[in-house]
Scaffold this motif. Structure first.
Motif, PDB file in Angstrom:
ATOM      1  N   LYS A  32       0.481  -0.645   0.076  1.00  0.00           N
ATOM      2  CA  LYS A  32      -0.048  -0.258  -0.495  1.00  0.00           C
ATOM      3  C   LYS A  32       1.117   1.408  -0.539  1.00  0.00           C
ATOM      4  CE  LYS A  32      -4.006  -0.062   2.679  1.00  0.00           C
ATOM      5  NZ  LYS A  32      -4.251  -0.361   3.831  1.00  0.00           N
ATOM      6  N   ALA A  33       2.151   1.090   0.161  1.00  0.00           N
ATOM      7  CA  ALA A  33       2.833   2.251   0.789  1.00  0.00           C
ATOM      8  C   ALA A  33       3.710   2.262  -1.282  1.00  0.00           C
ATOM      9  CB  ALA A  33       4.259   2.199   1.694  1.00  0.00           C
ATOM     10  N   LEU A  34       4.211   1.619  -1.718  1.00  0.00           N
ATOM     11  CA  LEU A  34       4.465   1.374  -2.812  1.00  0.00           C
ATOM     12  C   LEU A  34       3.048   2.672  -3.257  1.00  0.00           C
ATOM     13  CD1 LEU A  34       6.223  -1.808  -2.750  1.00  0.00           C
ATOM     14  CD2 LEU A  34       7.545   0.712  -3.045  1.00  0.00           C
ATOM     15  N   GLY A  35       2.511   1.904  -2.990  1.00  0.00           N
ATOM     16  CA  GLY A  35       0.596   2.031  -4.514  1.00  0.00           C
ATOM     17  C   GLY A  35       0.820   3.675  -4.185  1.00  0.00           C
ATOM     18  N   ARG A  36       0.838   3.809  -3.138  1.00  0.00           N
ATOM     19  CA  ARG A  36       0.631   5.609  -3.028  1.00  0.00           C
ATOM     20  C   ARG A  36       1.256   6.283  -3.531  1.00  0.00           C
ATOM     21  NH1 ARG A  36      -1.027   3.896   2.093  1.00  0.00           N
ATOM     22  NH2 ARG A  36       0.269   4.012   3.271  1.00  0.00           N
ATOM     23  N   GLU A  37       3.008   5.733  -3.833  1.00  0.00           N
ATOM     24  CA  GLU A  37       4.540   6.635  -4.148  1.00  0.00           C
ATOM     25  C   GLU A  37       4.079   6.359  -5.735  1.00  0.00           C
ATOM     26  OE1 GLU A  37       6.380   8.496  -2.879  1.00  0.00           O
ATOM     27  OE2 GLU A  37       4.740   8.332  -0.566  1.00  0.00           O
ATOM     28  N   PHE A  38       3.643   5.338  -5.568  1.00  0.00           N
ATOM     29  CA  PHE A  38       3.339   4.927  -7.480  1.00  0.00           C
ATOM     30  C   PHE A  38       2.300   5.906  -7.943  1.00  0.00           C
ATOM     31  CE2 PHE A  38       2.443   3.172 -11.447  1.00  0.00           C
ATOM     32  CZ  PHE A  38       4.076   1.932 -11.757  1.00  0.00           C
ATOM     33  N   VAL A  39       1.541   5.645  -7.221  1.00  0.00           N
ATOM     34  CA  VAL A  39      -0.321   6.689  -7.990  1.00  0.00           C
ATOM     35  C   VAL A  39       0.622   7.594  -7.853  1.00  0.00           C
ATOM     36  CG1 VAL A  39      -2.129   7.875  -7.071  1.00  0.00           C
ATOM     37  CG2 VAL A  39      -1.811   4.714  -7.676  1.00  0.00           C
ATOM     38  N   HIS A  40       0.979   8.539  -6.587  1.00  0.00           N
ATOM     39  CA  HIS A  40       1.190   9.601  -6.524  1.00  0.00           C
ATOM     40  C   HIS A  40       2.705  10.490  -7.811  1.00  0.00           C
ATOM     41  CE1 HIS A  40       1.774  13.651  -4.322  1.00  0.00           C
ATOM     42  NE2 HIS A  40       3.359  13.697  -5.072  1.00  0.00           N
ATOM     43  N   ALA A  41       3.197   9.601  -8.320  1.00  0.00           N
ATOM     44  CA  ALA A  41       4.319   9.968  -9.401  1.00  0.00           C
ATOM     45  C   ALA A  41       3.108  10.051 -10.441  1.00  0.00           C
ATOM     46  CB  ALA A  41       5.306   9.093  -9.253  1.00  0.00           C
ATOM     47  N   ARG A  42       2.571   8.944 -10.637  1.00  0.00           N
ATOM     48  CA  ARG A  42       1.245   8.751 -12.046  1.00  0.00           C
ATOM     49  C   ARG A  42       0.450  10.573 -12.289  1.00  0.00           C
ATOM     50  NH1 ARG A  42       5.446   6.519 -13.870  1.00  0.00           N
ATOM     51  NH2 ARG A  42       5.203   4.083 -14.530  1.00  0.00           N
ATOM     52  N   LEU A  43      -0.032  10.766 -10.704  1.00  0.00           N
ATOM     53  CA  LEU A  43      -0.630  11.803 -10.941  1.00  0.00           C
ATOM     54  C   LEU A  43      -0.550  12.570 -11.569  1.00  0.00           C
ATOM     55  CD1 LEU A  43      -3.247  10.874  -7.673  1.00  0.00           C
ATOM     56  CD2 LEU A  43      -4.012  11.098 -10.047  1.00  0.00           C
ATOM     57  N   LEU A  44       1.317  12.909 -10.306  1.00  0.00           N
ATOM     58  CA  LEU A  44       2.314  14.336 -10.852  1.00  0.00           C
ATOM     59  C   LEU A  44       2.360  14.953 -12.296  1.00  0.00           C
ATOM     60  CD1 LEU A  44       4.866  14.644  -7.474  1.00  0.00           C
ATOM     61  CD2 LEU A  44       2.526  15.807  -8.222  1.00  0.00           C
ATOM     62  N   CYS A 153      -7.863  -1.659  -2.255  1.00  0.00           N
ATOM     63  CA  CYS A 153      -7.386  -2.766  -2.831  1.00  0.00           C
ATOM     64  C   CYS A 153      -6.753  -3.558  -2.799  1.00  0.00           C
ATOM     65  CB  CYS A 153      -9.109  -1.821  -3.944  1.00  0.00           C
ATOM     66  SG  CYS A 153      -9.703  -3.535  -4.529  1.00  0.00           S
ATOM     67  N   LEU A 154      -5.939  -3.041  -3.377  1.00  0.00           N
ATOM     68  CA  LEU A 154      -4.515  -3.088  -3.714  1.00  0.00           C
ATOM     69  C   LEU A 154      -3.629  -3.895  -3.093  1.00  0.00           C
ATOM     70  CD1 LEU A 154      -1.748  -3.492  -6.519  1.00  0.00           C
ATOM     71  CD2 LEU A 154      -0.901  -0.901  -4.980  1.00  0.00           C
ATOM     72  N   GLY A 155      -3.431  -3.282  -2.597  1.00  0.00           N
ATOM     73  CA  GLY A 155      -3.581  -3.759  -0.913  1.00  0.00           C
ATOM     74  C   GLY A 155      -4.024  -5.650  -0.199  1.00  0.00           C
ATOM     75  N   GLU A 156      -4.985  -5.713   0.174  1.00  0.00           N
ATOM     76  CA  GLU A 156      -6.315  -6.357  -0.444  1.00  0.00           C
ATOM     77  C   GLU A 156      -5.419  -7.814  -1.345  1.00  0.00           C
ATOM     78  OE1 GLU A 156      -8.566  -8.715   2.645  1.00  0.00           O
ATOM     79  OE2 GLU A 156      -7.683  -7.644   2.419  1.00  0.00           O
ATOM     80  N   PHE A 157      -5.797  -7.970  -2.673  1.00  0.00           N
ATOM     81  CA  PHE A 157      -5.326  -8.330  -3.947  1.00  0.00           C
ATOM     82  C   PHE A 157      -3.860  -9.031  -3.292  1.00  0.00           C
ATOM     83  CE2 PHE A 157      -2.909  -9.275  -7.419  1.00  0.00           C
ATOM     84  CZ  PHE A 157      -4.367  -9.997  -8.155  1.00  0.00           C
ATOM     85  N   VAL A 158      -2.905  -8.188  -2.806  1.00  0.00           N
ATOM     86  CA  VAL A 158      -1.240  -8.994  -2.088  1.00  0.00           C
ATOM     87  C   VAL A 158      -1.750  -9.363  -1.035  1.00  0.00           C
ATOM     88  CG1 VAL A 158       0.693  -8.449  -1.324  1.00  0.00           C
ATOM     89  CG2 VAL A 158      -0.583  -6.687  -3.610  1.00  0.00           C
ATOM     90  N   ARG A 159      -2.586  -9.405  -0.617  1.00  0.00           N
ATOM     91  CA  ARG A 159      -2.717 -10.092   1.161  1.00  0.00           C
ATOM     92  C   ARG A 159      -3.494 -11.268   0.452  1.00  0.00           C
ATOM     93  NH1 ARG A 159      -6.683 -11.889   4.147  1.00  0.00           N
ATOM     94  NH2 ARG A 159      -8.695 -10.804   3.239  1.00  0.00           N
ATOM     95  N   LYS A 160      -4.316 -11.601  -0.312  1.00  0.00           N
ATOM     96  CA  LYS A 160      -4.762 -12.675  -0.877  1.00  0.00           C
ATOM     97  C   LYS A 160      -4.178 -13.563  -1.902  1.00  0.00           C
ATOM     98  CE  LYS A 160      -9.557 -11.099  -0.139  1.00  0.00           C
ATOM     99  NZ  LYS A 160     -11.077 -11.865  -0.383  1.00  0.00           N
ATOM    100  N   THR A 161      -3.164 -13.098  -2.371  1.00  0.00           N
ATOM    101  CA  THR A 161      -2.923 -13.601  -3.798  1.00  0.00           C
ATOM    102  C   THR A 161      -1.321 -12.992  -4.117  1.00  0.00           C
ATOM    103  OG1 THR A 161      -4.001 -12.830  -5.633  1.00  0.00           O
ATOM    104  CG2 THR A 161      -2.941 -13.494  -6.645  1.00  0.00           C
ATOM    105  N   LEU A 162      -1.080 -12.364  -3.711  1.00  0.00           N
ATOM    106  CA  LEU A 162       0.752 -12.029  -3.492  1.00  0.00           C
ATOM    107  C   LEU A 162       1.298 -12.297  -2.896  1.00  0.00           C
ATOM    108  CD1 LEU A 162       0.347  -9.049  -5.880  1.00  0.00           C
ATOM    109  CD2 LEU A 162       0.382 -11.303  -6.515  1.00  0.00           C
ATOM    110  N   ALA A 163       1.343 -12.550  -1.488  1.00  0.00           N
ATOM    111  CA  ALA A 163       1.884 -12.378  -0.052  1.00  0.00           C
ATOM    112  C   ALA A 163       2.608 -13.692   0.054  1.00  0.00           C
ATOM    113  CB  ALA A 163       0.788 -12.189   1.157  1.00  0.00           C
ATOM    114  N   THR A 164       2.685 -14.956   0.339  1.00  0.00           N
ATOM    115  CA  THR A 164       3.176 -15.706  -0.204  1.00  0.00           C
ATOM    116  C   THR A 164       4.615 -15.787  -0.959  1.00  0.00           C
ATOM    117  OG1 THR A 164       1.184 -16.999   0.406  1.00  0.00           O
ATOM    118  CG2 THR A 164       2.700 -18.628  -0.388  1.00  0.00           C
ATOM    119  N   TRP A 165       3.877 -15.462  -2.653  1.00  0.00           N
ATOM    120  CA  TRP A 165       4.959 -15.270  -3.028  1.00  0.00           C
ATOM    121  C   TRP A 165       5.732 -14.597  -3.290  1.00  0.00           C
ATOM    122  CZ3 TRP A 165       5.965 -10.816  -7.057  1.00  0.00           C
ATOM    123  CH2 TRP A 165       7.277 -11.814  -7.786  1.00  0.00           C
ATOM    124  N   LEU A 166       5.760 -13.140  -2.566  1.00  0.00           N
ATOM    125  CA  LEU A 166       6.708 -12.287  -2.226  1.00  0.00           C
ATOM    126  C   LEU A 166       7.107 -12.809  -0.225  1.00  0.00           C
ATOM    127  CD1 LEU A 166       3.914  -9.303  -2.417  1.00  0.00           C
ATOM    128  CD2 LEU A 166       6.680  -9.521  -3.618  1.00  0.00           C
TER     129      LEU A 166
END
Length: 213
Positions: A32-44, A153-166
């Motif tokens: 989620k922290a990465l998501g906020r930074e990524f989105v912020h950069a794209r909005l800028l 929502c991104l964080g929730e998807f990571v929790r359910k789908t990507l956390a184990t892989w990460l």
């Protein structure tokens, strides 16, 4: 002042987790922290403003800043290959941005389709680009509050789908190999894997999101 103090403590905890084996909870917080930074950069980049009270800019040279910079760099490469696919995402999906449920359901449907054939770093970058593309659409249509919902929502998807892989790969810092690796096979692998997810994720999401008739 107390809110700022808690935010600083939370940011420090996230940063600390980059230097050891992270838990699933920490991986989600980092996502989620990465998501906020990524989105912020794209909005800028799009000339748009977005207020995120819980967002604290990562310290220069820190692990969070390093990982985010790599995600953004890889995102730029994917956009160069297919410059239009991550723009006007809401229009491509034919969804209204007036309903938070519609936006988050669309994002989850697209996300599930991206990873339907497995997980790669290319697809993870694609996931962040889709979130950022939708965030830009939301802000442009005067729905900035939905950006927070998208990040959650991104964080929730990571929790359910990507956390184990990460976790098996040692956490988010594994993405740094996509840039520092000198093996051309490794580099081409993540690009090709992401490329093959391009053509079908919007098409598949279209069918997933079609209303029942």
């Amino acid at each position: 002042m107390e809110v700022l103090r808690r935010s600083s403590v939370f940011a420090a905890e996230i940063m600390d987790a980059f230097d050891r084996s992270p838990t699933d909870k920490e991986l989600v917080a980092q996502a989620k922290a990465l998501g906020r930074e990524f989105v912020h950069a794209r909005l800028l980049r799009a000339g748009l403003a977005w207020s995120a009270p819980e967002r604290a800019a990562p310290a220069p040279g820190g692990r969070l800043a390093e990982v985010c910079a790599v995600l953004l760099r890889l995102g730029d490469e994917l956009e160069l290959i297919r410059p239009s696919i991550y723009r006007n995402v809401a229009r491509q999906l034919n969804i209204s941005l007036q309903s938070e449920t519609v936006v988050t359901d669309a994002f989850l449907a697209v996300s599930a389709q991206i990873f339907s054939a497995g997980i790669t770093w290319g697809k993870v970058v694609s996931l962040y680009l889709v979130a950022a593309g939708l965030a830009v659409d939301c802000v442009r249509q005067a729905q900035p509050a939905m950006v927070h919902a998208l990040v959650d929502c991104l964080g929730e998807f990571v929790r359910k789908t990507l956390a184990t892989w990460l976790r098996r790969r040692g956490g988010w810092t594994d993405v740094l190999k996509c840039v520092v690796s000198t093996d051309p096979g490794f580099r081409s692998h993540w690009l090709v894997a992401a490329f093959y997810s391009f053509g079908r994720f919007l098409k598949a999401a279209f069918f997933v999101l079609l209303p029942e008739r």
